[in-house]
Design a protein around this motif. Sequence first.
Motif, PDB file in Angstrom:
ATOM      1  N   ALA A   4       0.834  -1.197   0.000  1.00 38.89           N
ATOM      2  CA  ALA A   4       0.000   0.000   0.000  1.00 38.89           C
ATOM      3  C   ALA A   4       0.872   1.251   0.000  1.00 38.89           C
ATOM      4  N   SER A   5       0.391   2.280  -0.670  1.00 43.56           N
ATOM      5  CA  SER A   5       1.074   3.567  -0.641  1.00 43.56           C
ATOM      6  C   SER A   5       0.048   4.670  -0.849  1.00 43.56           C
ATOM      7  N   VAL A   6       0.435   5.883  -0.470  1.00 41.15           N
ATOM      8  CA  VAL A   6      -0.431   7.043  -0.691  1.00 41.15           C
ATOM      9  C   VAL A   6       0.380   8.147  -1.358  1.00 41.15           C
ATOM     10  N   ARG A   7      -0.311   8.938  -2.164  1.00 40.16           N
ATOM     11  CA  ARG A   7       0.299  10.119  -2.776  1.00 40.16           C
ATOM     12  C   ARG A   7      -0.358  11.344  -2.136  1.00 40.16           C
ATOM     13  N   ILE A   8       0.471  12.151  -1.487  1.00 39.62           N
ATOM     14  CA  ILE A   8      -0.028  13.348  -0.834  1.00 39.62           C
ATOM     15  C   ILE A   8       0.538  14.560  -1.571  1.00 39.62           C
ATOM     16  N   THR A 266       0.713  25.287 -17.001  1.00 39.71           N
ATOM     17  CA  THR A 266       0.615  25.587 -18.432  1.00 39.71           C
ATOM     18  C   THR A 266      -0.833  25.805 -18.870  1.00 39.71           C
ATOM     19  N   TRP A 267      -1.794  25.502 -17.990  1.00 37.31           N
ATOM     20  CA  TRP A 267      -3.199  25.589 -18.369  1.00 37.31           C
ATOM     21  C   TRP A 267      -3.670  27.040 -18.434  1.00 37.31           C
ATOM     22  N   GLU A 268      -4.820  27.216 -19.032  1.00 38.62           N
ATOM     23  CA  GLU A 268      -5.407  28.554 -19.106  1.00 38.62           C
ATOM     24  C   GLU A 268      -5.816  29.041 -17.717  1.00 38.62           C
ATOM     25  N   GLN A 269      -5.549  30.295 -17.434  1.00 40.13           N
ATOM     26  CA  GLN A 269      -5.874  30.940 -16.162  1.00 40.13           C
ATOM     27  C   GLN A 269      -5.361  30.114 -14.966  1.00 40.13           C
ATOM     28  N   PRO A 270      -4.057  29.844 -14.937  1.00 36.27           N
ATOM     29  CA  PRO A 270      -3.513  28.975 -13.893  1.00 36.27           C
ATOM     30  C   PRO A 270      -3.223  29.716 -12.602  1.00 36.27           C
ATOM     31  N   SER A 271      -3.031  28.953 -11.539  1.00 38.69           N
ATOM     32  CA  SER A 271      -2.400  29.495 -10.346  1.00 38.69           C
ATOM     33  C   SER A 271      -0.940  29.789 -10.684  1.00 38.69           C
ATOM     34  N   ASP A 272      -0.322  30.671  -9.901  1.00 40.15           N
ATOM     35  CA  ASP A 272       1.105  30.918 -10.117  1.00 40.15           C
ATOM     36  C   ASP A 272       1.974  29.849  -9.463  1.00 40.15           C
ATOM     37  N   HIS A 273       1.344  28.901  -8.770  1.00 39.68           N
ATOM     38  CA  HIS A 273       2.049  27.772  -8.151  1.00 39.68           C
ATOM     39  C   HIS A 273       1.701  26.469  -8.863  1.00 39.68           C
ATOM     40  N   ALA A 274       2.589  25.496  -8.759  1.00 41.47           N
ATOM     41  CA  ALA A 274       2.341  24.142  -9.251  1.00 41.47           C
ATOM     42  C   ALA A 274       2.194  23.191  -8.069  1.00 41.47           C
ATOM     43  N   PRO A 275       1.474  22.092  -8.252  1.00 40.23           N
ATOM     44  CA  PRO A 275       1.349  21.103  -7.169  1.00 40.23           C
ATOM     45  C   PRO A 275       2.687  20.399  -6.893  1.00 40.23           C
ATOM     46  N   VAL A 276       2.936  20.107  -5.645  1.00 41.03           N
ATOM     47  CA  VAL A 276       4.076  19.280  -5.254  1.00 41.03           C
ATOM     48  C   VAL A 276       3.520  17.999  -4.654  1.00 41.03           C
ATOM     49  N   ILE A 277       4.203  16.872  -4.902  1.00 36.57           N
ATOM     50  CA  ILE A 277       3.671  15.545  -4.555  1.00 36.57           C
ATOM     51  C   ILE A 277       4.734  14.692  -3.899  1.00 36.57           C
ATOM     52  N   ALA A 278       4.332  13.924  -2.900  1.00 38.43           N
ATOM     53  CA  ALA A 278       5.203  12.910  -2.319  1.00 38.43           C
ATOM     54  C   ALA A 278       4.437  11.589  -2.222  1.00 38.43           C
ATOM     55  N   GLN A 279       5.119  10.491  -2.486  1.00 40.56           N
ATOM     56  CA  GLN A 279       4.511   9.171  -2.375  1.00 40.56           C
ATOM     57  C   GLN A 279       5.131   8.437  -1.190  1.00 40.56           C
ATOM     58  N   ILE A 280       4.272   7.865  -0.351  1.00 41.59           N
ATOM     59  CA  ILE A 280       4.691   7.225   0.881  1.00 41.59           C
ATOM     60  C   ILE A 280       4.132   5.805   0.927  1.00 41.59           C
ATOM     61  N   THR A 281       4.969   4.853   1.232  1.00 41.33           N
ATOM     62  CA  THR A 281       4.528   3.462   1.333  1.00 41.33           C
ATOM     63  C   THR A 281       4.132   3.130   2.768  1.00 41.33           C
ATOM     64  N   ALA A 282       3.459   1.997   2.916  1.00 40.16           N
ATOM     65  CA  ALA A 282       2.987   1.584   4.242  1.00 40.16           C
ATOM     66  C   ALA A 282       4.164   1.212   5.143  1.00 40.16           C
TER      67      ALA A 282
END
Length: 282
Positions: A4-8, A266-282
């Motif tokens: 199992a893992s989760v992406r936060i 890159t999308w139209e009318q974007p936020s000035d920030h991008a998502p950051v992601i981490a994946q964590i296993t059980a």
Amino acid sequence: MTEASVRIAAWNVNSLKVRLPQVLRWLQEQEKANKPIDALCLQELKLTDDKYPHQALEEAGYYSLAAGQKTYNGVAIILRKASLASMSSDLETAFLKPVRNIPGFSDEQQRILAATVCFKGMSPIRIISAYFPNGQSPDSDKFAYKLDWLEQLQSWLEAELITYPRLALLGDFNIAPTDADVHDPKAWEGQNLVSPQERAAFVGLTKLGLCDSFRLFDQPPKTYSWWDYRMMGFRRNAGMRIDHILLSDVLKDKCIQSTVDKEPRTWEQPSDHAPVIAQITA
């Protein structure tokens, strides 16, 4: 059997009213790619609690907890229903022991939201969505407020880590930890986001036992999470890495990936920030 893992993830959306379509699109695209986001921490909602789009997100398959205010600030935690343990099968039990703002610190600005989450096949994780003050400039009252806020945050987190050793702090920190996180360190010298005081506060968080998940892995140079709307900042990659996922020692050892997803910028009318992601296993 697959472990199992989760992406936060964390994403400063710079107005959820404007950016809700992008949030839903991003979550759906991650789902289609078989890389679902199990928990998404939002910052800069810029709307009051009664305007928060609970229904739209729930219809898309997500529970939400939000702490909003008019025009400014605001944070939320969004959880993928399908990722939750059976005991968290409704809104009331999805967010355990919620905390809004830093306890004991009188502050009208909505910048902290914390809750314990039980994911399938995982031990509970304490998730904190945080929107750090910007600070404006080192000679301003807003900068003094930022330093005070950072000190209060560190004191609270020290206690939180004792109670919750499986802890993740996600959000817009408004701090670029090193010159490697700044497109032009010389141009930013002496300004907020990069000041010695702010960077010392970031180091203070790591000394509590929190690790910058992004730096656990080899990363492409000049990887940033924020680009100014002005002067073609994104096109020139004139950015800064100020959005972070800090993990406690226990979760650090379980982290298998940490990235920035520039695609939504890159999308139209974007936020000035991008998502950051981490994946964590059980």
